[in-house]
Design an enzyme around this catalytic site. Structure first.
Site, short mmCIF file in Angstrom:
data_model
loop_
_atom_site.label_atom_id
_atom_site.label_comp_id
_atom_site.label_asym_id
_atom_site.label_seq_id
_atom_site.Cartn_x
_atom_site.Cartn_y
_atom_site.Cartn_z
N HIS A 164 14.00 29.01 73.70
CA HIS A 164 12.79 28.25 74.03
C HIS A 164 12.41 27.43 72.79
O HIS A 164 11.35 27.64 72.19
CB HIS A 164 11.67 29.19 74.49
CG HIS A 164 10.59 28.53 75.29
ND1 HIS A 164 10.23 28.94 76.56
CD2 HIS A 164 9.79 27.48 75.01
CE1 HIS A 164 9.23 28.18 77.02
NE2 HIS A 164 8.95 27.28 76.09
N ASN A 209 15.45 26.84 77.97
CA ASN A 209 14.22 26.36 78.59
C ASN A 209 14.12 24.84 78.42
O ASN A 209 14.07 24.35 77.29
CB ASN A 209 13.00 27.01 77.94
CG ASN A 209 11.70 26.51 78.57
OD1 ASN A 209 11.41 26.79 79.73
ND2 ASN A 209 10.92 25.73 77.82
N GLU A 210 14.10 24.13 79.52
CA GLU A 210 13.83 22.69 79.53
C GLU A 210 14.69 21.89 78.55
O GLU A 210 14.17 21.35 77.56
CB GLU A 210 12.35 22.44 79.22
CG GLU A 210 11.41 23.12 80.18
CD GLU A 210 9.94 22.77 79.92
OE1 GLU A 210 9.64 22.19 78.88
OE2 GLU A 210 9.11 23.06 80.79
N TYR A 351 4.46 20.99 86.53
CA TYR A 351 3.04 20.96 86.18
C TYR A 351 2.24 19.84 86.83
O TYR A 351 1.09 20.00 87.19
CB TYR A 351 2.88 20.79 84.65
CG TYR A 351 3.22 22.02 83.86
CD1 TYR A 351 4.52 22.26 83.42
CD2 TYR A 351 2.24 22.95 83.52
CE1 TYR A 351 4.83 23.39 82.67
CE2 TYR A 351 2.54 24.08 82.77
CZ TYR A 351 3.83 24.30 82.35
OH TYR A 351 4.12 25.41 81.61
N GLU A 416 7.51 28.45 85.27
CA GLU A 416 6.25 28.03 84.64
C GLU A 416 5.47 27.13 85.58
O GLU A 416 6.04 26.24 86.21
CB GLU A 416 6.49 27.21 83.35
CG GLU A 416 6.84 28.01 82.13
CD GLU A 416 7.08 27.12 80.91
OE1 GLU A 416 6.41 26.07 80.79
OE2 GLU A 416 7.93 27.50 80.10
N TRP A 463 1.96 30.04 83.68
CA TRP A 463 1.96 29.72 82.27
C TRP A 463 0.52 29.50 81.88
O TRP A 463 -0.10 28.59 82.42
CB TRP A 463 2.79 28.45 81.98
CG TRP A 463 2.78 28.16 80.51
CD1 TRP A 463 1.88 27.40 79.82
CD2 TRP A 463 3.70 28.69 79.54
NE1 TRP A 463 2.17 27.43 78.48
CE2 TRP A 463 3.28 28.21 78.28
CE3 TRP A 463 4.82 29.54 79.61
CZ2 TRP A 463 3.96 28.55 77.09
CZ3 TRP A 463 5.49 29.85 78.45
CH2 TRP A 463 5.04 29.35 77.20
N GLU A 470 0.44 25.35 71.25
CA GLU A 470 0.92 24.38 72.24
C GLU A 470 1.73 23.27 71.53
O GLU A 470 1.39 22.09 71.58
CB GLU A 470 -0.27 23.84 73.06
CG GLU A 470 0.04 22.78 74.10
CD GLU A 470 1.13 23.10 75.12
OE1 GLU A 470 1.52 24.27 75.26
OE2 GLU A 470 1.60 22.16 75.76
N TRP A 471 2.76 23.69 70.83
CA TRP A 471 3.72 22.79 70.19
C TRP A 471 3.01 21.68 69.39
O TRP A 471 2.09 21.99 68.65
CB TRP A 471 4.70 22.21 71.25
CG TRP A 471 5.38 23.32 72.01
CD1 TRP A 471 5.21 23.64 73.32
CD2 TRP A 471 6.31 24.29 71.48
NE1 TRP A 471 5.98 24.75 73.65
CE2 TRP A 471 6.66 25.16 72.55
CE3 TRP A 471 6.91 24.53 70.23
CZ2 TRP A 471 7.57 26.22 72.40
CZ3 TRP A 471 7.80 25.59 70.08
CH2 TRP A 471 8.13 26.40 71.15
C1 GBH Z 1 6.34 23.55 79.02
O1 GBH Z 1 6.76 22.24 78.79
C2 GBH Z 1 6.89 24.45 77.94
O2 GBH Z 1 8.00 25.18 78.40
C3 GBH Z 1 5.89 25.38 77.35
O3 GBH Z 1 6.38 25.94 76.18
C4 GBH Z 1 4.59 24.63 77.14
O4 GBH Z 1 3.63 25.37 76.46
C5 GBH Z 1 4.06 24.24 78.49
O5 GBH Z 1 4.99 23.49 79.19
C6 GBH Z 1 2.78 23.42 78.44
O6 GBH Z 1 3.01 22.19 77.85
O7 GBH Z 1 1.93 15.72 74.22
O8 GBH Z 1 1.95 13.65 75.45
O9 GBH Z 1 3.66 14.10 73.80
C7 GBH Z 1 6.33 21.28 79.73
C8 GBH Z 1 6.85 19.90 79.38
C9 GBH Z 1 7.03 18.53 77.49
C10 GBH Z 1 5.01 18.58 78.68
C11 GBH Z 1 6.34 17.88 76.30
C12 GBH Z 1 4.30 17.93 77.52
C13 GBH Z 1 4.53 16.50 75.60
C14 GBH Z 1 3.73 15.34 76.08
N1 GBH Z 1 6.13 19.35 78.25
N2 GBH Z 1 5.21 17.09 76.77
S1 GBH Z 1 2.74 14.67 74.79
#
Ligand code: GBH
Length: 536
Positions: A164, A209-210, A351, A416, A463, A470-471
């Site tokens: 992941h 994952n993705e 989503y 998710e 999720w 959140e990345w």
């Molecule tokens: C998932 O990605 C992930 O698997 C998970 O880890 C994550 O926490 C969750 O969704 C919620 O985001 O910020 O405008 O640049 C979903 C796909 C890919 C959607 C990256 C958001 C960034 C958009 N995600 N994307 S932005």
């Protein structure tokens, strides 16, 4: 002519067999009582999910574990990316939800929800600090052993993602991570270590994952490692990931599946692309949206090779750019054969949705070659994340699209689905009615996909268990059904956790009346939790 004695014997045998089979069927509910489900005036479908339906909740290692320097863990590309300032709020995953030290609390929360499984991921650099098999970190191995054992003791099945996004930093630095085939045998070593150490108890494995989002880290600056190789990084890493996934799949099937009796698949993310209008141009644009989104990964696995439209478009653009080869790597026949059919189930993360328009684009790129623009419809309620607008029918559309596009998909496990709110200054409101509605309406569309469209969906995963890292957005976007106070690390259920528990317990929403009762209870409960959280 049969003898009378033989006839009587045969008749008794047949009767006995029919009796045994029938009672077995009744016991395991193969013979379903007339399924009760009913649509109300607003189109909401009340009733149960299939008996075997699996309810789950998810997290991932870097987003919740913390313990970055504990127990011999090695650095990952997300440690590096966050520490050099890649994150919106300047944060990182050093502590996150501290699940490395609090996994028992997490297991208790999962148990409280009544779900049958918990999806989490293993941090590659926690078990192999340099990414390589010659240096196994037994302390890291133990962490996941304890987590898995505690889950099983609580009657919760572990659903384990191997990758992941938290690639061991050493592998990125040494040879470019997912851009190089060098990673393939190393990923297989890592996967095999996990099968060997955990496979006696883990029966559902997810390789990646993705991959689309992983690819975006090689294509753009927005995700680790942030290489920004527009036009080539995304396709090259996708190509390498597909090959690594396939090798891990075959390794499991050939060497572990028979004795361990589990299964292994991949998780792809896909949102729904609504054509802006019914013009052929925009309808085609929405098809391209789906192909670039999920087809890039699903087509090689379920049909074979890249989707034709991607191969053609990228090939054509590459020629116009004066390149001697397409930016999309070509598969060798042996690679095609290795990849096809390598998923026992399809993991799906979904989503949101977007409105798609045709638009020619000049700049080369994984996200521009499809010649489209995407926007959110103004009528869809927003969330705490700019990319996520709430459109519940989208998930049903994606599910039916997959069924139509890949007839051999077998089954889909939703790995998710969820929604965020932005962090709130002062007192956090645990009565997240908007998220309750989100789960109510999205799961209802899953039910419709099953009952009306005949999609084989085996389970649903919310999720996320916790608010977490959140990345690139840091801690400001909260996806949890449990609130986490990032000062005290205390977890508190939001109203959505209380709702999800009831949904899971009942395997659906039985009726409008019952739903109304739940809503009253939940309102009272979350109001009391609000009081306890900050005394208002
Ligand atoms: C998932 O990605 C992930 O698997 C998970 O880890 C994550 O926490 C969750 O969704 C919620 O985001 O910020 O405008 O640049 C979903 C796909 C890919 C959607 C990256 C958001 C960034 C958009 N995600 N994307 S932005």
């Amino acid at each position: 002519m049969l003898q009378r004695k033989t006839k009587v014997f045969l008749l008794l045998t047949v009767t006995f067999v029919v009796y045994v089979v029938y009672t077995w069927m009744v016991r395991v509910k193969v013979v379903m009582a007339e399924v009760k489900f009913e649509e109300d005036d607003d189109g909401f479908l009340y009733g149960e999910f299939p008996n075997s339906f699996q309810w789950s909740v998810a997290t991932s290692a870097y987003q919740v574990e913390g313990g970055a320097d504990q127990g011999g863990r090695g650095a990952s590309i997300w440690d590096h990316y966050s520490h050099v300032g890649g994150i919106a709020d300047g944060s990182n995953g050093d502590v996150a939800c501290d699940s490395y030290n609090r996994h028992k609390e997490d297991v208790a929360l999962v148990k409280q929800l009544g779900v049958t499984s918990y999806r989490f991921s293993i941090s590659w650099s926690r078990v192999l600090p340099t990414g390589k098999i010659d240096n196994i970190n037994e302390e890291g191995i133990s962490y996941y052993n304890n987590l898995i054992n505690d889950l099983i003791a609580a009657n919760i099945q572990p659903v384990v993602t191997l990758y992941h996004w938290d690639l061991p930093l050493a592998l990125q630095n040494e040879f470019g991570g997912w851009l190089s085939d060098v990673i393939i045998p190393l990923f297989v070593d890592y996967a095999e270590l996990c099968f060997q150490r955990y496979g006696d108890r883990v029966k559902t494995w997810i390789t990646l994952n993705e991959p689309r989002v992983v690819a975006s880290g090689y294509e753009t600056k927005d995700m680790a490692p942030g290489l920004n190789k527009l036009g080539v990084g995304g396709y090259r890493s996708s190509y390498v990931m597909l090959k690594a996934h396939a090798r891990a799949y075959h390794t499991y099937v050939e060497r572990y599946k028979q004795t361990q009796r589990g299964r292994i698949g991949i998780t792809l993310n896909c949102d729904w692309g609504v054509p802006h209008d019914a013009t052929p141009l925009n309808k085609e644009a929405s098809t391209r949206f789906m192909q670039w989104y999920i087809g890039l990964y699903a087509h090689p696995i379920y049909v074979g090779g890249w989707p034709k439209v991607i191969e053609d478009n990228v090939g054509e653009k590459s020629r116009k750019e004066g390149r001697s080869e397409s930016r999309l790597p070509a598969f060798a026949q042996a690679e095609l054969d290795d990849i096809i059919g390598t998923s026992d189930f399809l993991g799906l993360n979904s989503y949101t949705a977007v409105i798609v328009n045709h638009k020619r684009k000049q700049s080369p790129g994984l996200f521009t070659d499809s010649d489209i623009t995407t926007t959110l419809d103004a009528s869809w309620p927003p969330s705490g994340s700019s990319w996520l607008a709430i459109y519940p029918p989208g998930i049903r559309k994606v599910l039916s699209w997959i069924k139509g596009e890949y007839p051999g998909y077998g089954s889909i496990l939703i790995t998710e689905n969820g929604v965020s709110e932005t962090d709130q200054s002062g007192c956090f409101n645990l009565c997240d009615q908007f998220r309750v509605n989100f789960f109510k309406n999205y799961t209802n569309n899953v039910l419709k996909a099953i009952r009306y469209d005949g999609v084989n969906v085996e389970g649903y995963t919310a999720w996320s268990l916790l608010d977490n890292f959140e990345w690139a957005r840091g801690y400001k976007e909260r996806f949890g059904i449990h609130h986490v106070d990032f000062n005290t690390l205390k977890r508190t259920p939001k109203a959505s956790a209380l709702f999800y528990k009831r949904l899971v317990e009942n395997n659906g929403i039985p009726s409008r009346g019952v739903l109304g009762g739940w809503m009253k209870e939940i309102e009272g409960e979350c109001a009391r939790e609000n009081q306890a959280l900050c005394g208002t």
